[in-house]
Design an enzyme around this catalytic site. Structure first.
Site, PDB file in Angstrom:
ATOM      1  N   VAL A  36       0.829  -1.214   0.000  1.00  0.00           N
ATOM      2  CA  VAL A  36       0.000   0.000   0.000  1.00  0.00           C
ATOM      3  C   VAL A  36       0.862   1.262   0.000  1.00  0.00           C
ATOM      4  O   VAL A  36       0.678   2.162  -0.810  1.00  0.00           O
ATOM      5  CB  VAL A  36      -0.946   0.006   1.219  1.00  0.00           C
ATOM      6  CG1 VAL A  36      -1.726   1.318   1.284  1.00  0.00           C
ATOM      7  CG2 VAL A  36      -1.887  -1.183   1.168  1.00  0.00           C
ATOM      8  N   THR A  59      -2.646  -4.350   9.330  1.00  0.00           N
ATOM      9  CA  THR A  59      -3.510  -4.608  10.482  1.00  0.00           C
ATOM     10  C   THR A  59      -3.974  -6.061  10.408  1.00  0.00           C
ATOM     11  O   THR A  59      -5.070  -6.345   9.917  1.00  0.00           O
ATOM     12  CB  THR A  59      -4.719  -3.653  10.501  1.00  0.00           C
ATOM     13  OG1 THR A  59      -5.280  -3.571   9.175  1.00  0.00           O
ATOM     14  CG2 THR A  59      -4.323  -2.268  10.955  1.00  0.00           C
ATOM     15  N   THR A 118      -6.687  -0.681   7.291  1.00  0.00           N
ATOM     16  CA  THR A 118      -8.062  -1.129   7.520  1.00  0.00           C
ATOM     17  C   THR A 118      -8.294  -1.414   8.998  1.00  0.00           C
ATOM     18  O   THR A 118      -7.549  -2.174   9.619  1.00  0.00           O
ATOM     19  CB  THR A 118      -8.368  -2.394   6.705  1.00  0.00           C
ATOM     20  OG1 THR A 118      -8.120  -2.121   5.326  1.00  0.00           O
ATOM     21  CG2 THR A 118      -9.809  -2.819   6.887  1.00  0.00           C
ATOM     22  N   CYS A 172      -6.540  -8.783   3.170  1.00  0.00           N
ATOM     23  CA  CYS A 172      -7.757  -7.958   3.220  1.00  0.00           C
ATOM     24  C   CYS A 172      -9.015  -8.803   3.440  1.00  0.00           C
ATOM     25  O   CYS A 172      -9.563  -8.851   4.535  1.00  0.00           O
ATOM     26  CB  CYS A 172      -7.896  -7.139   1.931  1.00  0.00           C
ATOM     27  SG  CYS A 172      -6.683  -5.818   1.776  1.00  0.00           S
ATOM     28  N   ARG A 217       0.889 -13.676   1.950  1.00  0.00           N
ATOM     29  CA  ARG A 217       0.257 -13.407   3.242  1.00  0.00           C
ATOM     30  C   ARG A 217      -1.106 -14.078   3.349  1.00  0.00           C
ATOM     31  O   ARG A 217      -1.969 -13.920   2.492  1.00  0.00           O
ATOM     32  CB  ARG A 217       0.100 -11.900   3.454  1.00  0.00           C
ATOM     33  CG  ARG A 217       1.397 -11.184   3.776  1.00  0.00           C
ATOM     34  CD  ARG A 217       1.190  -9.700   3.911  1.00  0.00           C
ATOM     35  NE  ARG A 217       0.768  -9.092   2.647  1.00  0.00           N
ATOM     36  CZ  ARG A 217       0.433  -7.815   2.509  1.00  0.00           C
ATOM     37  NH1 ARG A 217       0.440  -7.024   3.567  1.00  0.00           N
ATOM     38  NH2 ARG A 217       0.094  -7.342   1.337  1.00  0.00           N
ATOM     39  N   ASP A 277      10.157   3.209   6.859  1.00  0.00           N
ATOM     40  CA  ASP A 277       9.842   1.829   7.209  1.00  0.00           C
ATOM     41  C   ASP A 277      10.858   1.356   8.234  1.00  0.00           C
ATOM     42  O   ASP A 277      12.019   1.767   8.202  1.00  0.00           O
ATOM     43  CB  ASP A 277       9.888   0.931   5.968  1.00  0.00           C
ATOM     44  CG  ASP A 277       9.106  -0.363   6.148  1.00  0.00           C
ATOM     45  OD1 ASP A 277       8.048  -0.511   5.515  1.00  0.00           O
ATOM     46  OD2 ASP A 277       9.551  -1.222   6.939  1.00  0.00           O
ATOM     47  N   ARG A 312      14.219  -3.747   3.555  1.00  0.00           N
ATOM     48  CA  ARG A 312      13.221  -3.260   2.610  1.00  0.00           C
ATOM     49  C   ARG A 312      13.631  -1.896   2.061  1.00  0.00           C
ATOM     50  O   ARG A 312      13.560  -1.648   0.844  1.00  0.00           O
ATOM     51  CB  ARG A 312      11.851  -3.167   3.298  1.00  0.00           C
ATOM     52  CG  ARG A 312      10.740  -2.502   2.482  1.00  0.00           C
ATOM     53  CD  ARG A 312      10.402  -3.259   1.233  1.00  0.00           C
ATOM     54  NE  ARG A 312       9.169  -2.747   0.612  1.00  0.00           N
ATOM     55  CZ  ARG A 312       8.809  -3.014  -0.637  1.00  0.00           C
ATOM     56  NH1 ARG A 312       9.567  -3.785  -1.401  1.00  0.00           N
ATOM     57  NH2 ARG A 312       7.687  -2.529  -1.127  1.00  0.00           N
TER      58      ARG A 312
END
Length: 426
Positions: free
Chosen positions: A14, A89, A124, A264, A335, A32, A37
């Site tokens: 995202v 989240t 979210t 999600c 994930r 981050d 990364r």
């Protein structure tokens, strides 16, 4: 808002595309906590494949008025005036929301917060998290007063991993703010880079609720067709034929059965369910849909075993090939993948399971699941069962006749392969 300095907290699926989009017009700090990364991105490479090397390298060319700097140093956030939080989240093993990344991000921002700054959350959450959980953390760390010294907004992410058509700037963005004035400023900020336009919600809680029901609705609809698939298999009716026939009606919404994973759809309904339970309501449909979808990996494996027994294929000590371990097609994201449920269930029948995926990272799969991943060109065995779990485009090029033992079963979870190549599908 004419000269905002933007900080994006979290550079995953995202945060990175959003940072690149804003960097075309504004100075951006991409922050981050994962040093590897940040190092990878500073080399101009994104292993998630959400941003091309060319676009990433262009964004890294900074000027006084635009461009992106990437960092793990909290001090680099001090000059920012807009903070956008895009951390994950997830849920824990008991399906409870885990807000720790959100709280840690808020603590980091709180330490550098200045008068007039705006903190916007994209992660979210269930309705109320921004103002009831995140804002108090910001106040505690900064010593400042909400809606007097600093402000907040919420603009839920709508990234679809692996989708090169519906990118961050081409998806309409819901926005909100903690005061009417701030809501307008947040909306104007996003509208300056989101070509698809924006929708200004009436409050932060409304925006939070809108996001969490988007994925909950999709989850429930997929659960419905997964249940239909179970019924129609018992009736010896092809589910896809039924869906095609029903879809000829103008107001029928077509969904297809399959495995529901990812960060999600497979997670967000639990956030809404948890909040509903907290206020005294038992969310029956939401949790029922989750139970159906969470059980589909085991169901698929058991259907494969039934077909194998019917064909007298070798089950105990037999060999199975599972095609795909990412949570969706043409995407490297593993994930919350449900393909692993298929693999584990097949192993309970003492089957030797190989896994092939041209998109997933081999080291990541080894670390997460203990599986030595194969690429398509590395398959050198024949199998008693083949399960297409993820519809990567590369699998269409496989010669299934060369991979099958005499009585082998091919099961297509995604209705992706030609019907003449398969023995069963959802």
């Amino acid at each position: 808002m004419s000269h905002p300095k933007i900080a994006i907290i979290g550079l995953g699926y995202v945060g990175l595309p959003l940072a690149v989009a804003f960097a075309k017009k504004y100075p951006v700090i991409g922050f981050d906590i994962n040093q590897s990364r940040v190092d990878e991105l500073n080399r101009g490479k994104d292993h998630t494949l959400e941003v091309s090397d060319q676009k990433l390298q262009e964004a890294l060319k900074t000027s006084a008025t635009a461009g992106m700097k990437l960092s793990t140093d909290q001090d680099d956030l001090k000059e920012s005036t807009i903070f956008i939080v895009t951390v994950p989240t997830p849920t824990d093993k008991n399906r409870q929301p885990v807000l720790t990344p959100l709280i840690r991000a808020s603590e980091t921002i709180g330490k550098v917060l200045k008068d007039g700054d705006i903190v916007i959350y994209e992660s979210t959450v269930y309705p109320g998290v921004t103002e009831e959980i995140c804002v108090p953390v910001l106040e505690k760390q900064s010593g400042k007063t909400f809606n007097k010294d600093f402000f907040a907004g919420y603009s839920p992410e709508r990234i679809n991993p692996g989708d090169k058509l519906h990118t961050v700037t081409s998806i309409l963005k819901v926005t909100s703010g903690s005061t009417p004035e701030i809501a307008k400023r947040v909306d104007e900020l996003y509208a300056s880079v989101i070509t698809a336009g924006t929708h200004l919600a009436s409050s932060i809680k409304v925006a939070e609720a809108a996001k969490v029901i988007e994925n909950s609705q999709r989850d429930i609809n997929i659960a419905f067709v997964n249940e239909l698939s179970k019924i129609f298999r018992l009736l010896d009716i092809d589910t896809n034929d039924v869906l095609e026939a029903a879809a000829t009606k103008w107001n029928f919404t077509k969904y297809t059965p399959g495995l529901v994973g990812g960060h999600c759809i497979g997670v967000d309904p639990y956030y809404l369910a948890q909040k509903a339970l907290e206020v005294g309501y038992n969310p029956e449909i939401i949790l029922s849909g989750r139970r159906i979808n969470d059980g589909m990996g085991k169901y698929v494996a058991n259907e494969v075993i039934k077909l194998m027994l019917n064909k007298e294929a070798k089950v105990k000590n037999g060999r199975a090939l599972v095609l795909g371990i990412t949570f969706k097609e043409n995407c490297p994201d593993t994930r919350n993948t449900k393909a692993i449920d298929v693999i584990k269930e097949l192993q309970t029948y003492n089957m030797n399971v190989d896994v092939c995926d041209p998109w997933a990272d081999k080291d990541e799969v080894k670390t997460l699941f203990g599986i030595d991943l194969l690429r398509c060109e590395e398959i050198n065995s024949t199998y008693d069962s083949i399960v297409l779990a993820v519809s990567h485009k590369e699998f269409l090029r496989l010669d299934f006749s060369a991979l099958k033992n005499e009585k082998a079963v091919v099961f297509d979870v995604k209705s992706f392969l030609p019907t003449e190549q398969i023995d069963g599908r959802l």
